[in-house]
Design a protein around this motif. Structure first.
Motif, PDB file in Angstrom:
ATOM      1  N   LEU A 129       1.007  -0.910   0.323  1.00  0.00           N
ATOM      2  CA  LEU A 129       0.457  -0.001  -0.098  1.00  0.00           C
ATOM      3  C   LEU A 129       0.887   1.315   0.088  1.00  0.00           C
ATOM      4  O   LEU A 129       0.602   2.053  -0.517  1.00  0.00           O
ATOM      5  N   SER A 130       2.231   1.333   0.424  1.00  0.00           N
ATOM      6  CA  SER A 130       3.265   1.727   0.227  1.00  0.00           C
ATOM      7  C   SER A 130       3.737   2.937  -0.806  1.00  0.00           C
ATOM      8  O   SER A 130       3.821   4.186  -1.496  1.00  0.00           O
ATOM      9  N   ASN A 131       2.811   2.347  -2.349  1.00  0.00           N
ATOM     10  CA  ASN A 131       3.020   2.231  -3.387  1.00  0.00           C
ATOM     11  C   ASN A 131       1.719   3.110  -4.255  1.00  0.00           C
ATOM     12  O   ASN A 131       1.542   3.254  -5.231  1.00  0.00           O
ATOM     13  N   PHE A 132       0.604   3.037  -3.383  1.00  0.00           N
ATOM     14  CA  PHE A 132      -0.533   3.258  -3.941  1.00  0.00           C
ATOM     15  C   PHE A 132      -0.433   4.683  -4.482  1.00  0.00           C
ATOM     16  O   PHE A 132      -0.007   5.707  -3.226  1.00  0.00           O
ATOM     17  N   THR A 133      -1.487   4.910  -4.962  1.00  0.00           N
ATOM     18  CA  THR A 133      -1.829   6.728  -5.633  1.00  0.00           C
ATOM     19  C   THR A 133      -2.426   7.050  -3.556  1.00  0.00           C
ATOM     20  O   THR A 133      -3.604   6.791  -3.643  1.00  0.00           O
ATOM     21  N   ASN A 134      -2.630   8.989  -3.945  1.00  0.00           N
ATOM     22  CA  ASN A 134      -3.832   9.149  -2.705  1.00  0.00           C
ATOM     23  C   ASN A 134      -5.453   8.559  -3.659  1.00  0.00           C
ATOM     24  O   ASN A 134      -6.311   8.255  -2.059  1.00  0.00           O
ATOM     25  N   SER A 135      -5.773   8.218  -4.040  1.00  0.00           N
ATOM     26  CA  SER A 135      -6.800   7.951  -4.849  1.00  0.00           C
ATOM     27  C   SER A 135      -7.462   7.186  -4.770  1.00  0.00           C
ATOM     28  O   SER A 135      -8.807   6.648  -4.170  1.00  0.00           O
ATOM     29  N   GLY A 136      -6.511   5.936  -4.706  1.00  0.00           N
ATOM     30  CA  GLY A 136      -6.142   4.551  -4.252  1.00  0.00           C
ATOM     31  C   GLY A 136      -7.182   3.751  -2.736  1.00  0.00           C
ATOM     32  O   GLY A 136      -7.346   3.745  -2.283  1.00  0.00           O
ATOM     33  N   LEU A 137      -6.033   4.951  -2.128  1.00  0.00           N
ATOM     34  CA  LEU A 137      -6.200   5.170  -0.710  1.00  0.00           C
ATOM     35  C   LEU A 137      -7.420   5.250  -0.017  1.00  0.00           C
ATOM     36  O   LEU A 137      -8.079   4.634   0.587  1.00  0.00           O
ATOM     37  N   PHE A 138      -8.177   6.061  -0.978  1.00  0.00           N
ATOM     38  CA  PHE A 138      -8.894   7.348  -0.384  1.00  0.00           C
ATOM     39  C   PHE A 138     -10.228   6.214  -0.270  1.00  0.00           C
ATOM     40  O   PHE A 138     -11.182   5.795  -0.009  1.00  0.00           O
ATOM     41  N   GLU A 140      -4.396   4.902   8.760  1.00  0.00           N
ATOM     42  CA  GLU A 140      -4.149   3.794   9.518  1.00  0.00           C
ATOM     43  C   GLU A 140      -5.629   4.279  10.923  1.00  0.00           C
ATOM     44  O   GLU A 140      -6.159   2.990  11.810  1.00  0.00           O
ATOM     45  N   VAL A 141      -6.615   5.262  11.278  1.00  0.00           N
ATOM     46  CA  VAL A 141      -7.055   5.603  12.538  1.00  0.00           C
ATOM     47  C   VAL A 141      -8.726   4.398  11.657  1.00  0.00           C
ATOM     48  O   VAL A 141      -9.018   4.311  12.081  1.00  0.00           O
ATOM     49  N   THR A 142      -8.924   4.755  10.490  1.00  0.00           N
ATOM     50  CA  THR A 142     -10.173   4.422   9.868  1.00  0.00           C
ATOM     51  C   THR A 142      -9.553   2.819   9.564  1.00  0.00           C
ATOM     52  O   THR A 142     -10.726   1.842  10.420  1.00  0.00           O
ATOM     53  N   SER A 143      -8.794   2.775   9.155  1.00  0.00           N
ATOM     54  CA  SER A 143      -8.481   0.843   9.579  1.00  0.00           C
ATOM     55  C   SER A 143      -8.472   0.319  10.677  1.00  0.00           C
ATOM     56  O   SER A 143      -9.425  -0.792  10.855  1.00  0.00           O
ATOM     57  N   ALA A 144      -7.887   1.294  11.942  1.00  0.00           N
ATOM     58  CA  ALA A 144      -8.236   0.769  12.846  1.00  0.00           C
ATOM     59  C   ALA A 144      -9.662   0.835  13.732  1.00  0.00           C
ATOM     60  O   ALA A 144     -10.301  -0.418  14.158  1.00  0.00           O
ATOM     61  N   PHE A 145     -10.553   1.682  13.324  1.00  0.00           N
ATOM     62  CA  PHE A 145     -12.082   1.628  13.262  1.00  0.00           C
ATOM     63  C   PHE A 145     -12.640   0.523  13.076  1.00  0.00           C
ATOM     64  O   PHE A 145     -14.072   0.402  13.210  1.00  0.00           O
ATOM     65  N   GLY A 146     -12.705   0.486  11.859  1.00  0.00           N
ATOM     66  CA  GLY A 146     -12.877  -0.086  10.940  1.00  0.00           C
ATOM     67  C   GLY A 146     -12.516  -1.847  11.291  1.00  0.00           C
ATOM     68  O   GLY A 146     -13.310  -2.655  10.271  1.00  0.00           O
ATOM     69  N   THR A 147     -12.111  -2.087  11.558  1.00  0.00           N
ATOM     70  CA  THR A 147     -11.491  -3.363  12.478  1.00  0.00           C
ATOM     71  C   THR A 147     -10.856  -4.260  11.236  1.00  0.00           C
ATOM     72  O   THR A 147     -10.956  -5.515  10.503  1.00  0.00           O
ATOM     73  N   VAL A 148      -9.657  -3.372  10.526  1.00  0.00           N
ATOM     74  CA  VAL A 148      -9.223  -4.137   9.356  1.00  0.00           C
ATOM     75  C   VAL A 148      -8.864  -4.784   9.022  1.00  0.00           C
ATOM     76  O   VAL A 148      -7.874  -5.698   9.291  1.00  0.00           O
ATOM     77  N   GLY A 149      -7.393  -3.218   9.172  1.00  0.00           N
ATOM     78  CA  GLY A 149      -5.636  -4.500   9.416  1.00  0.00           C
ATOM     79  C   GLY A 149      -4.667  -3.659   8.367  1.00  0.00           C
ATOM     80  O   GLY A 149      -3.880  -3.696   8.477  1.00  0.00           O
ATOM     81  N   LEU A 150      -5.504  -3.401   7.759  1.00  0.00           N
ATOM     82  CA  LEU A 150      -4.621  -2.411   6.489  1.00  0.00           C
ATOM     83  C   LEU A 150      -4.270  -1.803   6.641  1.00  0.00           C
ATOM     84  O   LEU A 150      -4.074  -0.344   7.419  1.00  0.00           O
ATOM     85  N   SER A 151      -2.236  -1.273   5.784  1.00  0.00           N
ATOM     86  CA  SER A 151      -1.548  -0.421   7.263  1.00  0.00           C
ATOM     87  C   SER A 151      -0.860   0.076   5.750  1.00  0.00           C
ATOM     88  O   SER A 151      -0.247  -1.079   4.856  1.00  0.00           O
ATOM     89  N   THR A 152      -0.520   1.731   5.284  1.00  0.00           N
ATOM     90  CA  THR A 152       0.650   2.215   4.427  1.00  0.00           C
ATOM     91  C   THR A 152       1.998   1.810   5.256  1.00  0.00           C
ATOM     92  O   THR A 152       3.083   2.157   4.297  1.00  0.00           O
TER      93      THR A 152
END
Length: 430
Positions: free
Chosen positions: A271-280, A368-380
């Motif tokens: 995910l460190s290679n993803f664009t801001n649009s993809g991350l959004f 990071e915060v949205t991933s934590a709230f959504g109990t996802v686990g994805l991270s940059t």
């Protein structure tokens, strides 16, 4: 015992999760849990335990490189307990011991699964346990076919069991090492589709799975099941298309991320290679999350659907309805309240951590915060670099996300609502 009987069900559920998290952290700190030569701070052990119980998958330390087989087994057990719910697991043990399920236990099940009736709760718990074990067993077999090509039979079996538990419970943990998750298997169709299948069924909710197995016809399904299936399909398709348009990844990769972003957290690309649009796009999917009564988090698919229908009905001066059924006003209010509380948690969390961690970009921290709230686990990739205070805040957000902001908000209520109310007076809106 009398003291426990006086405690409200919502508070017992919260307390149960807290106890399991703390116990898990203490077990992960034991020398038998940690690889030789590796040092694990209590904050990292607590973070890992919280992430596992809240079926998230965010990791500050790599699970395989840090923990022994015993430690990994503890993580898998915490994921299983967190996915099924402390209450369901407890009731399962009571049933195994051949004891009766009392009113208190039934009330806890009702609260933990967001049900509106206590009818057939024991049968439901039995069905939940049976469905979970069945899907995970199938997942182990299919995953083993892939992992056995790269690992010794016993190691491949252990990895397959761990992966199947994590995938069905929508938790993005892996034990492959090096913070790589499933990147090395990004082109493996069988593992990708197996993982997606486990995530999707785990995120539908046990009531929906039961209806699918029993009624077998869309026309016969309840309104809840129709909404869940419709929204799940729509989000998978839209998410896949948007991610393919914004990122240089395969269609298989786009579908995998569209599935994983809605609370699972597995990665097949960095995910460190993803664009801001993809991350959004991923942020939006993570915020929406899975469906009620499932192992996933987020505001839930039914909440988004209700919001849309409410806005549409207000704009067109029609009743709020779907599939020839009217959605109750109380449900609409709950959907708006839940979404506002969720937005407050994400916004406040991002703001506070932005102050604590000025070296990271806003998108990295929001993700990071949205991933934590959504109990996802994805991270940059910033989780290991966060300081202890940020990890504690992220842990708290994971906890809120797993139990739900409405549950956390209502545990402070000490009195029943009064039947008396003031006279109405209009307020100008908009």
């Amino acid at each position: 015992m009398k003291l426990i009987e006086k405690i409200k069900p919502g508070r017992i559920i919260v307390l149960g999760f807290l106890i399991v998290i703390i116990l898990g952290a203490l077990l992960l700190k034991l020398p038998i849990s940690i690889n030789e030569g590796v040092d694990v701070s209590f904050v990292d052990a607590l973070f890992t335990s919280t992430s596992a119980v809240c079926v998230t998958g965010l990791i500050a330390i790599d699970t395989a490189d840090t923990f022994t087989v015993f430690g990994r087994s503890i993580v898998a057990l915490l994921i299983q307990v967190g996915g099924l719910g402390v209450t369901s697991v407890g009731v399962g043990f009571i049933l195994l011991l051949g004891k009766r399920i009392g009113i208190k236990e039934r009330t806890l099940i009702k609260e933990s699964m967001n049900l509106d009736t206590m009818k057939g709760l024991v049968r439901l718990v039995k069905a939940v346990l049976a469905v979970t074990l069945t899907f995970e067993f199938i997942g182990v077999i299919l995953s083993y076919i892939v992992f056995s090509q790269d690992y010794k039979p016993l190691d491949a079996l252990g990895i397959s069991i761990f992966h199947s538990i994590a995938a069905f419970n929508n938790s993005g943990f892996d034990i492959l090492g090096g913070f790589q998750n499933l990147i090395q298997y990004k082109n493996d169709v069988l593992l990708n589709l197996t993982t997606c299948g486990l995530i999707i069924f785990g995120g539908l909710g046990f009531l929906v799975i039961k209806e699918i197995l029993v009624k077998k016809s869309f026309k016969k399904f309840s309104l809840h099941t129709k909404i869940v299936l419709t929204m799940t399909t729509l989000l998978l398709i839209v998410g896949t298309v948007l991610l393919k348009l914004t990122e240089d990844i395969s269609w298989l990769g786009a579908f995998f991320f569209s599935t994983s972003a809605r609370t699972a957290g597995f990665s097949t690309y960095s995910l460190s290679n993803f664009t801001n649009s993809g991350l959004f796009v991923l942020v939006i999917l993570m915020f929406i999350g899975a469906s009620p009564g499932s192992t996933g988090g987020g505001i839930k698919t039914t909440t988004l659907f209700t919001l849309y229908k409410s806005i549409y009905s207000t704009s067109t001066n029609k009743h709020c309805s779907a599939f020839k059924r009217t959605i109750p006003t109380s449900v609409v209010f709950k959907a708006f309240n839940l979404t506002i509380l969720a937005l407050l948690v994400v916004c406040m969390g991002t703001f506070v951590i932005s102050i604590i961690e000025p070296n990271y970009t806003f998108m990295q921290l929001l993700f990071e915060v949205t991933s934590a709230f959504g109990t996802v686990g994805l991270s940059t990739g910033i989780t290991p670099g966060l300081n202890d205070l940020s990890k504690i805040i992220i842990s708290l957000i994971m906890f809120i996300g797993r139990l739900g902001p409405m549950t956390i908000a209502t545990i402070w209520s000490f009195k029943e609502a009064s039947s008396a109310y003031y006279s109405e007076e209009t307020v100008i809106i908009g």
